[in-house]
Design a protein around this motif. Structure first.
Motif, PDB file in Angstrom:
ATOM      1  N   ALA A  32       0.887  -1.449  -0.191  1.00  0.00           N
ATOM      2  CA  ALA A  32      -0.182   0.193   0.005  1.00  0.00           C
ATOM      3  C   ALA A  32       0.867   1.182   0.133  1.00  0.00           C
ATOM      4  CB  ALA A  32      -0.810   0.354   1.164  1.00  0.00           C
ATOM      5  N   LYS A  33       1.680   0.971   0.678  1.00  0.00           N
ATOM      6  CA  LYS A  33       3.132   2.515   0.251  1.00  0.00           C
ATOM      7  C   LYS A  33       3.324   2.423  -0.356  1.00  0.00           C
ATOM      8  CE  LYS A  33       5.472   1.430   4.582  1.00  0.00           C
ATOM      9  NZ  LYS A  33       6.740   1.737   5.420  1.00  0.00           N
ATOM     10  N   ILE A  34       4.225   1.351  -1.440  1.00  0.00           N
ATOM     11  CA  ILE A  34       4.631   1.709  -2.419  1.00  0.00           C
ATOM     12  C   ILE A  34       3.275   2.038  -3.340  1.00  0.00           C
ATOM     13  CG2 ILE A  34       5.501   0.153  -4.483  1.00  0.00           C
ATOM     14  CD1 ILE A  34       6.636  -1.711  -2.359  1.00  0.00           C
ATOM     15  N   LEU A  35       2.296   1.514  -3.604  1.00  0.00           N
ATOM     16  CA  LEU A  35       1.281   1.911  -4.042  1.00  0.00           C
ATOM     17  C   LEU A  35       0.713   3.286  -3.859  1.00  0.00           C
ATOM     18  CD1 LEU A  35      -0.644  -0.636  -4.128  1.00  0.00           C
ATOM     19  CD2 LEU A  35       0.439  -0.094  -6.490  1.00  0.00           C
ATOM     20  N   PHE A  36       0.535   3.817  -2.670  1.00  0.00           N
ATOM     21  CA  PHE A  36      -0.560   5.152  -2.225  1.00  0.00           C
ATOM     22  C   PHE A  36       0.259   6.112  -2.068  1.00  0.00           C
ATOM     23  CE2 PHE A  36      -3.027   1.750  -1.975  1.00  0.00           C
ATOM     24  CZ  PHE A  36      -4.289   1.939  -3.014  1.00  0.00           C
ATOM     25  N   ALA A  37       2.079   6.371  -2.425  1.00  0.00           N
ATOM     26  CA  ALA A  37       2.923   7.259  -2.070  1.00  0.00           C
ATOM     27  C   ALA A  37       2.388   8.103  -2.434  1.00  0.00           C
ATOM     28  CB  ALA A  37       3.825   7.177  -2.062  1.00  0.00           C
ATOM     29  N   ASN A  38       2.428   8.049  -4.005  1.00  0.00           N
ATOM     30  CA  ASN A  38       2.415   9.959  -4.855  1.00  0.00           C
ATOM     31  C   ASN A  38       1.202   9.046  -5.649  1.00  0.00           C
ATOM     32  OD1 ASN A  38       5.116  10.434  -4.734  1.00  0.00           O
ATOM     33  ND2 ASN A  38       5.669   8.275  -4.823  1.00  0.00           N
ATOM     34  N   GLY A  39       1.197  10.275  -6.845  1.00  0.00           N
ATOM     35  CA  GLY A  39      -0.242  10.213  -7.575  1.00  0.00           C
ATOM     36  C   GLY A  39      -0.542   9.073  -8.358  1.00  0.00           C
ATOM     37  N   SER A  40      -1.455   8.640  -9.374  1.00  0.00           N
ATOM     38  CA  SER A  40      -1.148   8.233  -9.792  1.00  0.00           C
ATOM     39  C   SER A  40      -1.109   7.114 -10.689  1.00  0.00           C
ATOM     40  CB  SER A  40      -2.958   8.485 -10.781  1.00  0.00           C
ATOM     41  OG  SER A  40      -3.162   7.488 -12.154  1.00  0.00           O
ATOM     42  N   ARG A  41      -0.799   5.413 -10.371  1.00  0.00           N
ATOM     43  CA  ARG A  41       0.184   5.048 -10.808  1.00  0.00           C
ATOM     44  C   ARG A  41      -0.344   3.749 -11.671  1.00  0.00           C
ATOM     45  NH1 ARG A  41       4.474   2.217  -7.548  1.00  0.00           N
ATOM     46  NH2 ARG A  41       5.123   2.640  -9.595  1.00  0.00           N
ATOM     47  N   HIS A  42       0.122   3.123 -12.450  1.00  0.00           N
ATOM     48  CA  HIS A  42      -0.652   1.629 -12.615  1.00  0.00           C
ATOM     49  C   HIS A  42       0.550   0.628 -12.309  1.00  0.00           C
ATOM     50  CE1 HIS A  42      -2.053   4.742 -15.045  1.00  0.00           C
ATOM     51  NE2 HIS A  42      -3.204   4.145 -15.087  1.00  0.00           N
ATOM     52  N   VAL A  43       0.089  -0.421 -11.819  1.00  0.00           N
ATOM     53  CA  VAL A  43       0.980  -2.271 -11.839  1.00  0.00           C
ATOM     54  C   VAL A  43       1.075  -2.802 -11.689  1.00  0.00           C
ATOM     55  CG1 VAL A  43       1.721  -0.400  -9.745  1.00  0.00           C
ATOM     56  CG2 VAL A  43      -0.102  -2.222  -9.957  1.00  0.00           C
ATOM     57  N   THR A  44       1.678  -3.928 -12.571  1.00  0.00           N
ATOM     58  CA  THR A  44       1.549  -5.435 -13.092  1.00  0.00           C
ATOM     59  C   THR A  44       1.424  -5.721 -12.021  1.00  0.00           C
ATOM     60  OG1 THR A  44       3.969  -5.438 -13.994  1.00  0.00           O
ATOM     61  CG2 THR A  44       1.139  -4.619 -15.650  1.00  0.00           C
ATOM     62  N   PRO A  45       1.222  -6.727 -11.682  1.00  0.00           N
ATOM     63  CA  PRO A  45       1.641  -8.055 -10.760  1.00  0.00           C
ATOM     64  C   PRO A  45       2.866  -8.338  -9.918  1.00  0.00           C
ATOM     65  CG  PRO A  45      -0.190  -8.789 -11.930  1.00  0.00           C
ATOM     66  CD  PRO A  45      -0.415  -7.991 -12.410  1.00  0.00           C
ATOM     67  N   GLU A  46       3.507  -8.352 -11.169  1.00  0.00           N
ATOM     68  CA  GLU A  46       5.277  -8.674 -11.654  1.00  0.00           C
ATOM     69  C   GLU A  46       5.708  -7.418 -11.428  1.00  0.00           C
ATOM     70  OE1 GLU A  46       6.548 -11.767 -12.376  1.00  0.00           O
ATOM     71  OE2 GLU A  46       8.681 -10.821 -11.754  1.00  0.00           O
ATOM     72  N   SER A  47       5.362  -6.118 -11.759  1.00  0.00           N
ATOM     73  CA  SER A  47       6.191  -5.112 -11.756  1.00  0.00           C
ATOM     74  C   SER A  47       6.165  -4.247 -10.246  1.00  0.00           C
ATOM     75  CB  SER A  47       5.568  -3.632 -12.385  1.00  0.00           C
ATOM     76  OG  SER A  47       4.464  -3.845 -11.925  1.00  0.00           O
ATOM     77  N   LEU A  48       5.153  -4.923  -9.970  1.00  0.00           N
ATOM     78  CA  LEU A  48       5.351  -4.275  -8.190  1.00  0.00           C
ATOM     79  C   LEU A  48       5.895  -5.315  -7.309  1.00  0.00           C
ATOM     80  CD1 LEU A  48       3.475  -2.794  -6.315  1.00  0.00           C
ATOM     81  CD2 LEU A  48       1.770  -4.646  -5.784  1.00  0.00           C
ATOM     82  N   TYR A  49       5.623  -6.749  -7.782  1.00  0.00           N
ATOM     83  CA  TYR A  49       6.805  -7.399  -7.231  1.00  0.00           C
ATOM     84  C   TYR A  49       7.883  -6.994  -7.695  1.00  0.00           C
ATOM     85  CZ  TYR A  49       8.858 -12.036  -5.784  1.00  0.00           C
ATOM     86  OH  TYR A  49      10.002 -12.767  -5.638  1.00  0.00           O
ATOM     87  N   THR A  50       8.916  -6.634  -8.241  1.00  0.00           N
ATOM     88  CA  THR A  50       9.734  -6.587  -8.323  1.00  0.00           C
ATOM     89  C   THR A  50       9.812  -4.979  -7.405  1.00  0.00           C
ATOM     90  OG1 THR A  50       9.996  -7.250 -10.480  1.00  0.00           O
ATOM     91  CG2 THR A  50      11.907  -5.359 -10.402  1.00  0.00           C
ATOM     92  N   GLU A  51       9.434  -4.081  -7.665  1.00  0.00           N
ATOM     93  CA  GLU A  51       9.625  -3.422  -6.929  1.00  0.00           C
ATOM     94  C   GLU A  51       9.593  -3.284  -6.090  1.00  0.00           C
ATOM     95  OE1 GLU A  51       7.235  -0.335  -8.082  1.00  0.00           O
ATOM     96  OE2 GLU A  51       7.700   1.812  -6.249  1.00  0.00           O
ATOM     97  N   ALA A  52       8.327  -3.801  -4.985  1.00  0.00           N
ATOM     98  CA  ALA A  52       8.849  -4.445  -3.333  1.00  0.00           C
ATOM     99  C   ALA A  52      10.528  -4.810  -3.165  1.00  0.00           C
ATOM    100  CB  ALA A  52       7.510  -5.132  -3.745  1.00  0.00           C
ATOM    101  N   LYS A  53      10.557  -5.964  -3.908  1.00  0.00           N
ATOM    102  CA  LYS A  53      11.821  -6.946  -3.747  1.00  0.00           C
ATOM    103  C   LYS A  53      12.635  -5.898  -3.791  1.00  0.00           C
ATOM    104  CE  LYS A  53      10.851 -11.072  -3.019  1.00  0.00           C
ATOM    105  NZ  LYS A  53      11.393 -11.822  -2.192  1.00  0.00           N
ATOM    106  N   GLY A  54      12.808  -4.663  -4.458  1.00  0.00           N
ATOM    107  CA  GLY A  54      13.802  -3.778  -4.966  1.00  0.00           C
ATOM    108  C   GLY A  54      14.204  -2.778  -3.142  1.00  0.00           C
ATOM    109  N   LYS A  55      12.863  -2.969  -2.750  1.00  0.00           N
ATOM    110  CA  LYS A  55      13.288  -1.979  -1.376  1.00  0.00           C
ATOM    111  C   LYS A  55      12.959  -2.497  -0.473  1.00  0.00           C
ATOM    112  CE  LYS A  55      10.555   1.350  -3.288  1.00  0.00           C
ATOM    113  NZ  LYS A  55       9.974   2.385  -2.922  1.00  0.00           N
ATOM    114  N   ARG A  56      13.367  -4.355  -0.676  1.00  0.00           N
ATOM    115  CA  ARG A  56      13.637  -4.791   0.390  1.00  0.00           C
ATOM    116  C   ARG A  56      12.549  -5.138   1.168  1.00  0.00           C
ATOM    117  NH1 ARG A  56      18.858  -2.971   0.644  1.00  0.00           N
ATOM    118  NH2 ARG A  56      19.957  -2.802  -0.995  1.00  0.00           N
TER     119      ARG A  56
END
Lengths: 140, 140
Positions: A32-56
């Motif tokens: 939720a923090k990643i998704l709603f931190a800033n403005g409107s976003r579009h993610v795919t499951p994979e992209s969100l997973y990668t982004e989260a992993k990148g943030k440990r």
DNA sequence: AATGAATTTTAGAATAATTCTAAACGGATA
DNA sequence: TATCCGTTTAGAATTATTCTAAAATTCATT
């Protein structure tokens, strides 16, 4: 580790989950923090997973799928289907439309009032219009 | 077996393929006959494969995928993406829109002029509007 | 803080849709 | 008919997503 609410943005994420009736687990809060931190976003499951992993953030891909679906069911996200074989989730749940860049697969919001629809057919008997999606496909 | 052009509808299918610059193979002819025999239709690769098999057409699923993509590239079909994980092909290639029955996954054409769009945003710099898709999602 | 019930997460298996591969085949042309 | 090149094919491979059952976590209650 400090408790989640030690950070300012957590309150927002936490509130969102609480209001939606979703248990604020560590994984959901992180997403939720990643998704709603800033403005409107579009993610795919994979992209969100990668982004989260990148943030440990330690979580599994299945959890990302679960969270995206849970969030969508509770109105925190909206799912968009543009291309077979790839699902997108949009943090902007208000009524609006999309540009779709075919070359890159990227989505961009289009304000509701920049597309004026002045007539629509009646819904067939026994059915209601649930939503009208306008996708403006772009190419060079 | 008689030659394909011995039947009246074959000429149409044959012509279509010829005009599109596609070799009229036995499989493509059979699929074109099924697809274009009557009015507008919406198929999935799987549904078309099953239908062809039901008519004793001997072909493989890969060929159906190949044919649908070839037909689409040559303008004989139009691909529609409604739901992640499932692709639809529409024999109606003229500009028009769709009703989508969420419950059943069925599509239905909506005439172009029954949806009036009186304003659209400009395409972003360097891009052109390739197509505008309007999907009217239906639920009970 | 400990207990326990219900929910959530997880890894990995399972499923589903689609694409790839390389060999066999068939249609067009000379 | 011989040849060339596009097409078809079965099956393997790939990709996206869901399922499963066990372990972990959350939350309410002691």
């Amino acid at each position: 580790m400090s408790s989640p609410s030690a950070h300012p943005k957590d309150a927002t994420a936490l509130e969102r989950l609480r209001k939606a009736g979703l248990r604020p687990t560590r994984q959901r809060l992180a997403l939720a923090k990643i998704l709603f931190a800033n403005g409107s976003r579009h993610v795919t499951p994979e992209s969100l997973y990668t982004e989260a992993k990148g943030k440990r953030v330690n979580l599994s891909l299945a959890t990302v799928y679960n969270a995206l679906h849970d969030f969508t069911e509770r109105g925190l996200l909206r799912e968009i289907s543009i291309e077979a074989g790839r699902s997108y989730f949009d943090t902007n749940t208000s009524e609006h439309h999309h540009f779709y860049y075919e070359r890159t697969g990227k989505l961009q919001d289009v304000a509701l009032d920049s597309v004026r629809i002045t007539s629509l057919p009646d819904a067939p008997a026994g059915e209601k219009v649930k939503r009208v999606d306008v996708i403006i496909r772009l190419a060079r």
